[in-house]
Design a protein around this motif. Sequence first.
Motif, PDB file in Angstrom:
ATOM      1  N   ASN A 409       0.719  -1.212   0.048  1.00 34.10           N
ATOM      2  CA  ASN A 409      -0.204  -0.227  -0.441  1.00 34.10           C
ATOM      3  C   ASN A 409       0.572   1.195   0.013  1.00 34.10           C
ATOM      4  O   ASN A 409       0.855   2.156   1.116  1.00 34.10           O
ATOM      5  CB  ASN A 409      -0.810   0.243   1.215  1.00 34.10           C
ATOM      6  CG  ASN A 409      -2.213   0.976   1.015  1.00 34.10           C
ATOM      7  OD1 ASN A 409      -2.094   1.728  -0.180  1.00 34.10           O
ATOM      8  ND2 ASN A 409      -3.128   0.473   1.566  1.00 34.10           N
ATOM      9  N   ILE A 410       2.317   0.954  -0.912  1.00 33.71           N
ATOM     10  CA  ILE A 410       2.839   2.509  -1.012  1.00 33.71           C
ATOM     11  C   ILE A 410       1.726   3.585  -1.420  1.00 33.71           C
ATOM     12  O   ILE A 410       2.799   4.798  -0.611  1.00 33.71           O
ATOM     13  CB  ILE A 410       3.567   2.614  -2.035  1.00 33.71           C
ATOM     14  CG1 ILE A 410       4.899   3.229  -1.785  1.00 33.71           C
ATOM     15  CG2 ILE A 410       2.592   1.964  -3.797  1.00 33.71           C
ATOM     16  CD1 ILE A 410       6.056   3.299  -1.190  1.00 33.71           C
ATOM     17  N   GLY A 411       0.963   3.691  -1.904  1.00 32.97           N
ATOM     18  CA  GLY A 411       0.144   5.064  -1.572  1.00 32.97           C
ATOM     19  C   GLY A 411       0.319   5.780  -0.669  1.00 32.97           C
ATOM     20  O   GLY A 411       0.097   6.696  -0.354  1.00 32.97           O
ATOM     21  N   ILE A 456       7.922  11.468   0.360  1.00 36.19           N
ATOM     22  CA  ILE A 456       8.725  10.212  -1.492  1.00 36.19           C
ATOM     23  C   ILE A 456      10.279   9.117  -0.519  1.00 36.19           C
ATOM     24  O   ILE A 456      10.498   8.408  -0.563  1.00 36.19           O
ATOM     25  CB  ILE A 456       8.922  10.656  -1.536  1.00 36.19           C
ATOM     26  CG1 ILE A 456       6.616  11.025  -2.680  1.00 36.19           C
ATOM     27  CG2 ILE A 456       9.392   9.812  -3.260  1.00 36.19           C
ATOM     28  CD1 ILE A 456       7.555  11.623  -3.825  1.00 36.19           C
ATOM     29  N   LEU A 457      10.928  10.568  -0.483  1.00 36.46           N
ATOM     30  CA  LEU A 457      12.080  10.676   0.303  1.00 36.46           C
ATOM     31  C   LEU A 457      12.547   9.762   1.388  1.00 36.46           C
ATOM     32  O   LEU A 457      12.998   8.916   1.499  1.00 36.46           O
ATOM     33  CB  LEU A 457      13.650  11.449   0.406  1.00 36.46           C
ATOM     34  CG  LEU A 457      13.352  12.252  -0.511  1.00 36.46           C
ATOM     35  CD1 LEU A 457      14.197  13.219  -0.433  1.00 36.46           C
ATOM     36  CD2 LEU A 457      14.392  11.075  -2.180  1.00 36.46           C
ATOM     37  N   GLU A 458      11.521   9.932   2.581  1.00 40.48           N
ATOM     38  CA  GLU A 458      11.847   9.132   4.307  1.00 40.48           C
ATOM     39  C   GLU A 458      11.340   7.168   3.536  1.00 40.48           C
ATOM     40  O   GLU A 458      11.582   6.773   4.006  1.00 40.48           O
ATOM     41  CB  GLU A 458      10.676  10.141   5.248  1.00 40.48           C
ATOM     42  CG  GLU A 458      11.639  11.464   5.284  1.00 40.48           C
ATOM     43  CD  GLU A 458      10.158  12.109   6.080  1.00 40.48           C
ATOM     44  OE1 GLU A 458       8.898  11.429   6.566  1.00 40.48           O
ATOM     45  OE2 GLU A 458      10.746  13.061   6.365  1.00 40.48           O
ATOM     46  N   VAL A 459       9.829   7.313   2.852  1.00 40.72           N
ATOM     47  CA  VAL A 459       9.576   6.176   2.886  1.00 40.72           C
ATOM     48  C   VAL A 459      10.784   5.065   2.054  1.00 40.72           C
ATOM     49  O   VAL A 459      10.824   4.059   2.251  1.00 40.72           O
ATOM     50  CB  VAL A 459       7.889   6.374   2.020  1.00 40.72           C
ATOM     51  CG1 VAL A 459       7.718   4.802   1.897  1.00 40.72           C
ATOM     52  CG2 VAL A 459       7.420   6.711   2.406  1.00 40.72           C
ATOM     53  N   ALA A 460      10.933   6.011   1.020  1.00 46.65           N
ATOM     54  CA  ALA A 460      11.957   5.216   0.347  1.00 46.65           C
ATOM     55  C   ALA A 460      12.844   4.753   0.923  1.00 46.65           C
ATOM     56  O   ALA A 460      13.899   3.392   0.426  1.00 46.65           O
ATOM     57  CB  ALA A 460      12.426   5.705  -1.235  1.00 46.65           C
ATOM     58  N   GLU A 462      13.002   4.095   3.981  1.00 50.78           N
ATOM     59  CA  GLU A 462      12.195   3.182   4.822  1.00 50.78           C
ATOM     60  C   GLU A 462      12.114   1.465   4.474  1.00 50.78           C
ATOM     61  O   GLU A 462      12.420   0.181   5.403  1.00 50.78           O
ATOM     62  CB  GLU A 462      10.786   3.367   5.771  1.00 50.78           C
ATOM     63  CG  GLU A 462       9.943   2.642   6.060  1.00 50.78           C
ATOM     64  CD  GLU A 462       8.953   3.011   6.270  1.00 50.78           C
ATOM     65  OE1 GLU A 462       7.958   2.723   5.893  1.00 50.78           O
ATOM     66  OE2 GLU A 462       8.067   3.852   7.562  1.00 50.78           O
ATOM     67  N   LEU A 463      12.323   1.496   3.151  1.00 45.07           N
ATOM     68  CA  LEU A 463      11.901  -0.191   2.739  1.00 45.07           C
ATOM     69  C   LEU A 463      13.500   0.211   2.297  1.00 45.07           C
ATOM     70  O   LEU A 463      13.109  -0.942   2.295  1.00 45.07           O
ATOM     71  CB  LEU A 463      10.765   0.354   1.247  1.00 45.07           C
ATOM     72  CG  LEU A 463       9.473   1.371   1.195  1.00 45.07           C
ATOM     73  CD1 LEU A 463       8.607   1.703   0.032  1.00 45.07           C
ATOM     74  CD2 LEU A 463       8.524  -0.277   2.199  1.00 45.07           C
ATOM     75  N   GLN A 464      14.446   0.836   1.957  1.00 44.96           N
ATOM     76  CA  GLN A 464      15.603   0.141   1.249  1.00 44.96           C
ATOM     77  C   GLN A 464      16.115  -0.518   2.903  1.00 44.96           C
ATOM     78  O   GLN A 464      16.443  -1.866   2.440  1.00 44.96           O
ATOM     79  CB  GLN A 464      16.824   1.605   1.054  1.00 44.96           C
ATOM     80  CG  GLN A 464      16.082   1.777  -0.515  1.00 44.96           C
ATOM     81  CD  GLN A 464      17.280   3.474  -1.017  1.00 44.96           C
ATOM     82  OE1 GLN A 464      17.211   3.834  -0.315  1.00 44.96           O
ATOM     83  NE2 GLN A 464      17.970   2.364  -2.084  1.00 44.96           N
ATOM     84  N   GLY A 467      14.362  -3.760   2.884  1.00 43.46           N
ATOM     85  CA  GLY A 467      15.248  -4.936   2.084  1.00 43.46           C
ATOM     86  C   GLY A 467      13.746  -5.183   1.534  1.00 43.46           C
ATOM     87  O   GLY A 467      14.233  -5.665   0.233  1.00 43.46           O
ATOM     88  N   GLN A 468      12.973  -3.852   1.349  1.00 47.32           N
ATOM     89  CA  GLN A 468      11.852  -4.271   0.389  1.00 47.32           C
ATOM     90  C   GLN A 468      11.801  -3.483  -0.763  1.00 47.32           C
ATOM     91  O   GLN A 468      10.640  -2.796  -1.495  1.00 47.32           O
ATOM     92  CB  GLN A 468      10.042  -3.440   1.301  1.00 47.32           C
ATOM     93  CG  GLN A 468      10.127  -4.231   2.580  1.00 47.32           C
ATOM     94  CD  GLN A 468       8.990  -3.633   3.330  1.00 47.32           C
ATOM     95  OE1 GLN A 468       9.007  -2.744   4.334  1.00 47.32           O
ATOM     96  NE2 GLN A 468       7.649  -4.538   3.082  1.00 47.32           N
ATOM     97  N   TYR A 469      12.577  -2.570  -1.374  1.00 49.14           N
ATOM     98  CA  TYR A 469      13.359  -1.487  -2.124  1.00 49.14           C
ATOM     99  C   TYR A 469      13.767  -1.562  -2.645  1.00 49.14           C
ATOM    100  O   TYR A 469      15.341  -1.080  -1.718  1.00 49.14           O
ATOM    101  CB  TYR A 469      12.141   0.133  -1.895  1.00 49.14           C
ATOM    102  CG  TYR A 469      12.684   0.598  -2.929  1.00 49.14           C
ATOM    103  CD1 TYR A 469      12.581   0.447  -3.960  1.00 49.14           C
ATOM    104  CD2 TYR A 469      13.531   2.284  -2.812  1.00 49.14           C
ATOM    105  CE1 TYR A 469      12.488   1.197  -5.254  1.00 49.14           C
ATOM    106  CE2 TYR A 469      13.216   2.647  -3.813  1.00 49.14           C
ATOM    107  CZ  TYR A 469      13.348   2.729  -4.910  1.00 49.14           C
ATOM    108  OH  TYR A 469      13.643   3.618  -5.975  1.00 49.14           O
ATOM    109  N   THR A 470      15.235  -2.011  -3.725  1.00 51.72           N
ATOM    110  CA  THR A 470      16.808  -1.629  -3.728  1.00 51.72           C
ATOM    111  C   THR A 470      16.982  -0.675  -4.965  1.00 51.72           C
ATOM    112  O   THR A 470      17.921  -0.352  -4.523  1.00 51.72           O
ATOM    113  CB  THR A 470      16.337  -3.297  -5.108  1.00 51.72           C
ATOM    114  OG1 THR A 470      16.092  -2.918  -6.497  1.00 51.72           O
ATOM    115  CG2 THR A 470      15.578  -4.536  -4.392  1.00 51.72           C
ATOM    116  N   GLY A 471      15.811   0.599  -4.681  1.00 48.85           N
ATOM    117  CA  GLY A 471      16.893   1.627  -5.301  1.00 48.85           C
ATOM    118  C   GLY A 471      16.929   1.911  -6.568  1.00 48.85           C
ATOM    119  O   GLY A 471      17.537   2.393  -7.418  1.00 48.85           O
ATOM    120  N   ARG A 472      16.278   0.255  -7.359  1.00 57.80           N
ATOM    121  CA  ARG A 472      16.489   0.855  -8.678  1.00 57.80           C
ATOM    122  C   ARG A 472      15.474   1.797  -9.431  1.00 57.80           C
ATOM    123  O   ARG A 472      14.118   2.125  -9.130  1.00 57.80           O
ATOM    124  CB  ARG A 472      16.041  -0.953  -9.266  1.00 57.80           C
ATOM    125  CG  ARG A 472      17.349  -1.623  -9.081  1.00 57.80           C
ATOM    126  CD  ARG A 472      16.527  -3.254  -9.281  1.00 57.80           C
ATOM    127  NE  ARG A 472      16.139  -3.694  -9.507  1.00 57.80           N
ATOM    128  CZ  ARG A 472      15.343  -4.836  -9.624  1.00 57.80           C
ATOM    129  NH1 ARG A 472      15.818  -4.713 -10.640  1.00 57.80           N
ATOM    130  NH2 ARG A 472      14.474  -5.287  -9.305  1.00 57.80           N
TER     131      ARG A 472
END
Length: 472
Positions: A409-411, A456-460, A462-464, A467-472
């Motif tokens: 539920n990223i949004g 957006i930067l804070e959530v990115a 947090e997800l990195q 391990g839920q986001y690789t930053g690609r």
Amino acid sequence: MAIPTPAFLAGFDQQELVEADKAHYMHGYHMFDEHREQGALNIVAGDGAYIYDTEGNRFLDAVGGMWCTNIGLGREEMAEAIVEQVRQLAYSNPFCDMANPAAIRLCEKLASLAPGDLNHVFLTTGGSTAVDTAYRLVQFYQNSRGKPQKKHIIARYNAYHGSTTVAMSIGNKAADRVPEFDYANDRIHHVSNPNPYRAPEGMDEEQFLEFLVAEFEDKILSIGEDKVAAFFAEPVMGSGGVIIPPKGYLRRMWEVCQQYDILFVADEVVTSFGRLGKFFSSLDVFDVQPDIITTAKGLTSAYLPLGACIFSERIWKVIGEPGKGRCFTHGFTYSGHPVCCVAALKNIEIIERENLLGHVEEVGSYLEQRLGSLRELPLVGDVRCLKLMACVEFVADKQTRELFPDKLNIGERIHLRAQAKGLLVRPIMHLNVMSPPLIISRAQVDEIVETLRECILEVADELQKSGQYTGR
């Protein structure tokens, strides 16, 4: 800002209000589990582009209510016009041989603003009932002209046309098609969503346009050109994710409709009354002369509920042919409501007097430019913005455009962070949608964009870290 407690809230403390909401109030799009656990954000006051909750927290409402608080909240002259009409005539029967001056003047005004020969108006209670009215009007028209077989409707996947049974069936958002509801599917068909960001792999925008037009014509021929009655389309698809179609798309689809004697129904519930800088966008923005326009939302800037179905002289002459004794057996107790019509007239007066259409042209272009800067951020796959309709689409992989799992539920994650910082955006799964009031300032545009950037930067981050986001 300290908000005085209104009289109707005097008997409740905050917790009692939350519990009463959970116990008794079933909301639109009610999320049973979430509402049971979290409750709702209780809004008690509004001023311009800002709203306040019962604890006195202030939010910049970048959603504009639901695409609708166009002239802003708390307008004294709107309140005065409404009160004066309530005192003079609070209600008038809208059926058959009764009318009221406010409804007559509003229909006259709408006919003057609508493009071409759209001179006839059926007033409704909102957008969904305007779409229902358009659907029934199409049936009535085709039967009146001796074409009872010509009843099939074509719309687009992931469109939104309202929440009544017929309107929801014409729209086809996957998230809205829950298995617990039934839909009218026998004469309603759908073609591709005209979203360039999600075009088939290898297609540029021009090729995608040709694909969409060919698909539409093929759909007509497969159903039977003598059976297709109308094409329903939002000029910019709103709740489906602010889908701005390829350049020339709507004009090309309209030309196909002309070729096969198909009515073009422009659902301008969102795009009318200034959101794209025009009273109506079909002709002025997209070079299309519809046969029917549906509208609501900005018609009264949400001060009172009202919608309209505006249609052409050609349709009127057929359905109202003298000597046929026909009756359009369709109507609503509260359509043509004099108080709502006065609110609409005052709303239009304010839009014209304050040149809000010109303001939208300027500040909308600024929003387009500023929001576009978010494309460089992690998580952001696409930014779509046309004047004061905007959307940020989040993806797990920018190259493949792969979405995050629904359960993430990223949004909603980004929306909740923004809310904590005093900004409201609308979360729709992997999207954040915005439709701020027409009165929004450049400084408020900056506030929207910079707050969203932070979130957006804070959530990115947090997800990195999780391990839920690789930053690609």
